[in-house]
Enzyme design. Structure first.
Site, PDB file in Angstrom:
ATOM      1  N   GLY A 146       0.929  -1.353  -0.148  1.00 54.31           N
ATOM      2  CA  GLY A 146      -0.057  -0.010  -0.039  1.00 54.31           C
ATOM      3  C   GLY A 146       0.673   1.181   0.040  1.00 54.31           C
ATOM      4  O   GLY A 146       0.027   2.384  -0.052  1.00 54.31           O
ATOM      5  N   GLU A 201       4.128  -6.783   1.627  1.00 56.90           N
ATOM      6  CA  GLU A 201       3.603  -7.132   0.468  1.00 56.90           C
ATOM      7  C   GLU A 201       3.463  -5.822  -0.747  1.00 56.90           C
ATOM      8  O   GLU A 201       2.389  -5.598  -0.964  1.00 56.90           O
ATOM      9  CB  GLU A 201       2.025  -7.512   0.613  1.00 56.90           C
ATOM     10  CG  GLU A 201       2.061  -8.898   1.528  1.00 56.90           C
ATOM     11  CD  GLU A 201       0.657  -9.248   1.854  1.00 56.90           C
ATOM     12  OE1 GLU A 201      -0.206  -8.684   1.727  1.00 56.90           O
ATOM     13  OE2 GLU A 201       0.466 -10.199   2.674  1.00 56.90           O
ATOM     14  N   PRO A 202       4.561  -5.364  -1.097  1.00 57.84           N
ATOM     15  CA  PRO A 202       4.396  -4.039  -1.772  1.00 57.84           C
ATOM     16  C   PRO A 202       4.260  -4.383  -3.430  1.00 57.84           C
ATOM     17  O   PRO A 202       4.565  -5.309  -3.691  1.00 57.84           O
ATOM     18  CB  PRO A 202       5.819  -3.417  -1.668  1.00 57.84           C
ATOM     19  CG  PRO A 202       6.586  -4.465  -1.356  1.00 57.84           C
ATOM     20  CD  PRO A 202       5.751  -5.640  -0.575  1.00 57.84           C
ATOM     21  N   GLY A 203       3.408  -3.619  -3.946  1.00 60.47           N
ATOM     22  CA  GLY A 203       2.970  -3.708  -5.469  1.00 60.47           C
ATOM     23  C   GLY A 203       3.370  -2.623  -6.130  1.00 60.47           C
ATOM     24  O   GLY A 203       4.455  -2.341  -6.736  1.00 60.47           O
ATOM     25  N   ARG A 204       2.416  -1.559  -5.947  1.00 66.84           N
ATOM     26  CA  ARG A 204       2.360  -0.152  -6.578  1.00 66.84           C
ATOM     27  C   ARG A 204       4.257   0.491  -6.404  1.00 66.84           C
ATOM     28  O   ARG A 204       4.686   0.841  -7.499  1.00 66.84           O
ATOM     29  CB  ARG A 204       1.547   0.821  -6.113  1.00 66.84           C
ATOM     30  CG  ARG A 204       1.594   2.154  -6.826  1.00 66.84           C
ATOM     31  CD  ARG A 204       0.479   3.103  -6.106  1.00 66.84           C
ATOM     32  NE  ARG A 204      -0.630   2.445  -5.553  1.00 66.84           N
ATOM     33  CZ  ARG A 204      -1.843   2.380  -6.444  1.00 66.84           C
ATOM     34  NH1 ARG A 204      -1.809   3.008  -7.567  1.00 66.84           N
ATOM     35  NH2 ARG A 204      -3.108   1.741  -5.862  1.00 66.84           N
ATOM     36  N   ARG A 257      -7.094   3.296 -14.565  1.00 68.22           N
ATOM     37  CA  ARG A 257      -7.170   4.204 -13.399  1.00 68.22           C
ATOM     38  C   ARG A 257      -7.715   5.693 -13.403  1.00 68.22           C
ATOM     39  O   ARG A 257      -8.385   5.891 -12.390  1.00 68.22           O
ATOM     40  CB  ARG A 257      -5.526   4.462 -12.798  1.00 68.22           C
ATOM     41  CG  ARG A 257      -4.892   2.859 -12.807  1.00 68.22           C
ATOM     42  CD  ARG A 257      -3.610   3.064 -11.979  1.00 68.22           C
ATOM     43  NE  ARG A 257      -3.727   3.687 -10.330  1.00 68.22           N
ATOM     44  CZ  ARG A 257      -3.613   4.631 -10.156  1.00 68.22           C
ATOM     45  NH1 ARG A 257      -3.235   5.739 -11.009  1.00 68.22           N
ATOM     46  NH2 ARG A 257      -3.776   5.253  -9.027  1.00 68.22           N
ATOM     47  N   TYR A 313     -10.753   5.321 -10.718  1.00 68.24           N
ATOM     48  CA  TYR A 313     -10.359   6.067  -9.319  1.00 68.24           C
ATOM     49  C   TYR A 313     -10.124   7.408  -9.553  1.00 68.24           C
ATOM     50  O   TYR A 313      -9.728   8.298  -8.521  1.00 68.24           O
ATOM     51  CB  TYR A 313      -9.066   5.549  -8.875  1.00 68.24           C
ATOM     52  CG  TYR A 313      -8.691   4.050  -8.944  1.00 68.24           C
ATOM     53  CD1 TYR A 313      -9.745   3.382  -8.269  1.00 68.24           C
ATOM     54  CD2 TYR A 313      -7.831   3.539  -9.502  1.00 68.24           C
ATOM     55  CE1 TYR A 313      -9.419   1.844  -8.038  1.00 68.24           C
ATOM     56  CE2 TYR A 313      -7.655   2.073  -9.425  1.00 68.24           C
ATOM     57  CZ  TYR A 313      -8.377   1.396  -8.671  1.00 68.24           C
ATOM     58  OH  TYR A 313      -8.266   0.097  -8.442  1.00 68.24           O
ATOM     59  N   CYS A 345     -15.940   4.686 -26.596  1.00 72.85           N
ATOM     60  CA  CYS A 345     -17.327   5.336 -26.557  1.00 72.85           C
ATOM     61  C   CYS A 345     -17.946   5.544 -25.107  1.00 72.85           C
ATOM     62  O   CYS A 345     -18.848   4.820 -24.966  1.00 72.85           O
ATOM     63  CB  CYS A 345     -18.446   4.816 -27.678  1.00 72.85           C
ATOM     64  SG  CYS A 345     -17.609   4.625 -29.188  1.00 72.85           S
ATOM     65  N   GLU A 346     -17.261   6.408 -24.224  1.00 75.48           N
ATOM     66  CA  GLU A 346     -17.649   6.479 -22.935  1.00 75.48           C
ATOM     67  C   GLU A 346     -16.922   7.876 -22.605  1.00 75.48           C
ATOM     68  O   GLU A 346     -15.913   8.469 -23.074  1.00 75.48           O
ATOM     69  CB  GLU A 346     -16.971   5.537 -21.950  1.00 75.48           C
ATOM     70  CG  GLU A 346     -17.213   4.066 -22.071  1.00 75.48           C
ATOM     71  CD  GLU A 346     -18.648   3.808 -21.531  1.00 75.48           C
ATOM     72  OE1 GLU A 346     -19.435   4.407 -20.679  1.00 75.48           O
ATOM     73  OE2 GLU A 346     -18.937   2.865 -21.998  1.00 75.48           O
TER      74      GLU A 346
HETATM   75  C1  LIG Z   1      -3.391  -5.030  -3.486  1.00 78.71           C
HETATM   76  C2  LIG Z   1      -2.815  -5.692  -2.239  1.00 78.71           C
HETATM   77  C3  LIG Z   1      -1.593  -5.387  -2.111  1.00 78.71           C
HETATM   78  C4  LIG Z   1      -0.492  -4.500  -2.711  1.00 78.71           C
HETATM   79  O1  LIG Z   1      -0.908  -3.085  -2.731  1.00 78.71           O
HETATM   80  P1  LIG Z   1      -0.101  -2.051  -3.243  1.00 78.71           P
HETATM   81  O2  LIG Z   1      -0.834  -0.887  -2.920  1.00 78.71           O
HETATM   82  O3  LIG Z   1      -0.028  -2.194  -4.684  1.00 78.71           O
HETATM   83  O4  LIG Z   1       1.403  -1.963  -2.595  1.00 78.71           O
HETATM   84  C5  LIG Z   1      -0.661  -6.036  -1.081  1.00 78.71           C
HETATM   85  N1  LIG Z   1      -1.634  -7.014  -0.157  1.00 78.71           N
HETATM   86  C6  LIG Z   1      -2.701  -7.144  -0.443  1.00 78.71           C
HETATM   87  C7  LIG Z   1      -3.367  -8.178   0.196  1.00 78.71           C
HETATM   88  C8  LIG Z   1      -3.375  -6.732  -1.624  1.00 78.71           C
HETATM   89  O5  LIG Z   1      -4.642  -6.939  -1.623  1.00 78.71           O
END
Ligand SMILES: *Cc1c(COP(=O)(O)O)cnc(C)c1O
Length: 434
Positions: A259, A293-296, A332, A336, A362-363
Site C-alpha cells: 500500500g 506485500e508491496p506492489g505499486r 485508473r 479512480y 465510446c464513454e
Molecule cells: C493489492 C494488495 C497489495 C499491494 O498493494 P499496493 O498498494 O500495490 O502496494 C498487498 N497486499 C494485498 C492483500 C493486496 O490486496
C-alpha cells in the site's frame, strides 16, 4: 499547474522522488527510459505500448531489501500490480517472494521461476480448486479472510494429507484516508476478520486439523501517503499477537501488507519506502519475521504507457487531444479519478495550450488527463507516466480493442515481453451459430 506539464521545464529527471530513483529523462529534447529513446520504442512496437524499466524495478525492490536487511523479513511482491512474466522473473531473481490472489497468479509465479514456498495466497474468494492447487504446489501461506475459508482449508488439507500454513488477515478498522475503492481495512470492507474476533478465530484455527498457524496479516489499502494509519493498524495487530501469545498461540511472522503510495502528483504528500520500513521495523518485535506485500511502490513509477496523438480537436468549450490509448488500456483515471503526468516524447519549443487527453472509447469517462498544458501536433507521441502498476493488468478488450504490447527496457535494450494482441486473439473461443 504542475511544472512537469510544461515540457520545457521538464529537463530535470522526471521521477526525481525519494521513493523511486529516476530512470526517465530528457536528452536533447527526447524522452529516454534508461538509455532507450522512447521514440525508438514507438518506431519498433507502435502505440499504444507499455514500457517498463528493469533497473527502476530492481532499485525500488532494493529499497525494501536494504531497509530490512538486518532483520528476519520477507518481501512478497503483490503480483496483481503487474503480473507480466518477465517482471515476475526479474523480481524472483532479485529474491522476492510473492503475494497472489488467484490460482492463475500462482501459475504465473511458478512459470516465472518463483517459489511457492515464498508465496502468500490472499483474497476473500479462494475456491476449493485453487486451494487444492496451492497446497499441491507447496504454498508458503494462506492469508485467510473468513472462518468458512478456514474450515474449507482444514477439510481440503486433511483430505489431501497435507498441512495448510495459515495467517489470519485481520481487519483492524482504521481509515487509510485513500480513495474509497482502494481502502480495505475498514469494518465496512469485505476484507479480513474483524480485529475483535481475532482471538476466537485463532482458537478455531488451533482446533481444526490440517492447519499450521504461522502468522498474522493485514493490508489496509493502497496508495497510502501517510504513516499514521499503518502505525494504528499494526499496533492493533500487535496487541492481538500479544493476546494470542498469552493464549499459547505463538506466531512466526507479522505481515503488514502493501500500500505504500507513489507520487503521481508532484509535491503531493508522500511516504518513502525507507521511512515506511523503518517505522514497521521499529514497531514489530524482531522475534517476529516482518513480511511486506508491496506492489505499486515496486512497479508503479517504473512504467509508462506511450500513445500517439491522432487528432487535435477544438470543441466549443474545450480543446481535445484524441490519442490512440484509452480507458481500456489504462483504467485508473476512469475508475479512480487517478491523475497521471502526461509528457511529450519530443519537446517542442513552444508554451503549448491546455488539452483534455481523451481516448477513442465510446464513454465520456474515457479521459486520460484533463487540462494539460502541452505543445503537441497530430502524430506526436505522449508518455503517460507512473503506469507500471494497475495499468496493463486492468486492461480490457472493450470496444474490441487489442491490448497493447509490453516492453521491458534493460540499459540500452528494449525487449518485447508481451506481443500486441491481434484481432484473432480477441475472437478466439467465440462461435458463430447455424
Ligand atoms: C493489492 C494488495 C497489495 C499491494 O498493494 P499496493 O498498494 O500495490 O502496494 C498487498 N497486499 C494485498 C492483500 C493486496 O490486496
Amino acid at each position: 499547474m504542475s511544472p512537469a506539464t510544461n515540457p520545457r521545464s521538464a529537463s530535470k529527471p522526471l521521477n526525481d522522488r525519494p521513493e523511486s530513483v529516476s530512470f526517465f529523462n530528457y536528452q536533447n529534447g527526447q524522452l529516454y527510459l534508461e538509455q532507450v529513446q522512447l521514440n525508438d520504442v514507438v518506431a519498433r512496437f507502435g502505440t499504444p505500448c507499455y514500457v517498463y524499466s528493469k533497473a527502476c524495478i530492481e532499485a525500488n525492490f532494493a529499497q525494501y531489501r536494504t531497509a530490512l536487511a538486518h532483520r528476519n523479513h520477507k518481501i512478497l511482491y503483490a503480483v496483481k500490480a503487474n503480473s507480466n512474466l518477465a517482471i515476475l522473473q526479474l523480481l524472483a531473481k532479485a529474491g522476492a517472494g510473492f503475494d497472489i490472489v488467484s490460482g492463475g497468479e500462482l501459475a504465473r509465479v511458478l512459470m516465472a521461476g518463483g517459489n511457492a514456498a515464498d508465496t502468500a495466497f490472499a483474497g476473500v474468494g479462494k475456491t476449493r480448486a485453487e486451494i487444492e492447487y496451492a497446497l499441491a504446489q507447496g504454498i508458503g501461506c494462506f492469508n485467510v479472510e473468513s472462518t468458512n475459508e478456514l474450515k474449507l482449508l482444514s477439510q481440503v488439507a486433511t483430505a489431501m494429507g497435507r498441512t495448510a500454513p495459515i495467517a489470519i488477515r485481520i481487519n483492524p478498522d482504521v481509515d487509510p484516508k485513500t480513495h474509497p475503492y482502494i481502502a480495505t481495512g475498514l469494518r465496512e470492507n469485505k476484507f479480513g476478520i474483524p480485529i475483535d474476533d481475532g482471538l476466537e478465530v485463532y482458537r478455531l484455527a488451533r482446533s481444526l486439523p490440517g492447519l499450521e498457524i504461522t502468522g498474522v496479516c493485514c493490508h489496509i489499502g493502497s496508495q497510502l501517503t501517510d504513516l499514521t494509519p499503518y502505525l494504528d493498524a499494526v499496533s492493533r495487530v500487535i496487541s492481538l499477537v500479544d493476546s494470542l501469545a498469552a493464549d499459547g498461540i505463538h506466531l512466526h511472522h507479522l505481515d503488514v501488507g502493501g500500500g505504500v503510495g507513489i507520487g503521481y502528483v508532484e509535491d503531493a504528500p508522500k511516504l518513502s519506502v525507507g521511512e515506511f520500513c523503518a517505522a514497521m521495523d521499529k514497531l514489530v518485535d524482531r522475534r517476529l519475521a516482518l513480511h511486506m506485500e508491496p506492489g505499486r511502490s515496486i512497479v508503479g513509477a517504473a512504467g509508462t504507457l506511450l500513445t500517439e496523438v491522432v487528432y487535435l480537436k477544438q470543441a466549443p468549450e474545450r480543446r481535445f487531444a484524441v490519442v490512440d490509448a484509452a480507458m481500456n488500456d489504462l483504467m485508473r483515471p476512469a475508475l479512480y479519478q487517478a491523475w497521471h503526468r502526461i509528457v511529450p516524447l519530443t519537446q517542442r519549443n513552444d508554451d503549448g495550450v491546455d488539452y483534455d487527453i481523451v481516448g477513442p472509447v465510446c464513454e465520456s469517462a474515457d479521459v486520460l488527463g484533463r487540462s494539460r498544458r502541452l505543445a503537441i501536433a497530430e502524430g506526436d507521441c505522449l508518455a503517460i507516466l507512473d503506469a507500471g502498476a494497475y495499468g496493463f493488468v486492468m486492461a480490457s478488450n472493450y470496444n474490441t480493442r487489442p491490448r497493447p504490447p509490453e516492453v521491458l527496457v534493460d540499459g540500452g535494450r528494449a525487449n518485447l515481453v508481451r506481443q500486441r494482441e491481434q484481432f484473432d486473439d480477441l475472437v478466439r473461443g467465440e462461435q458463430l451459430l447455424g
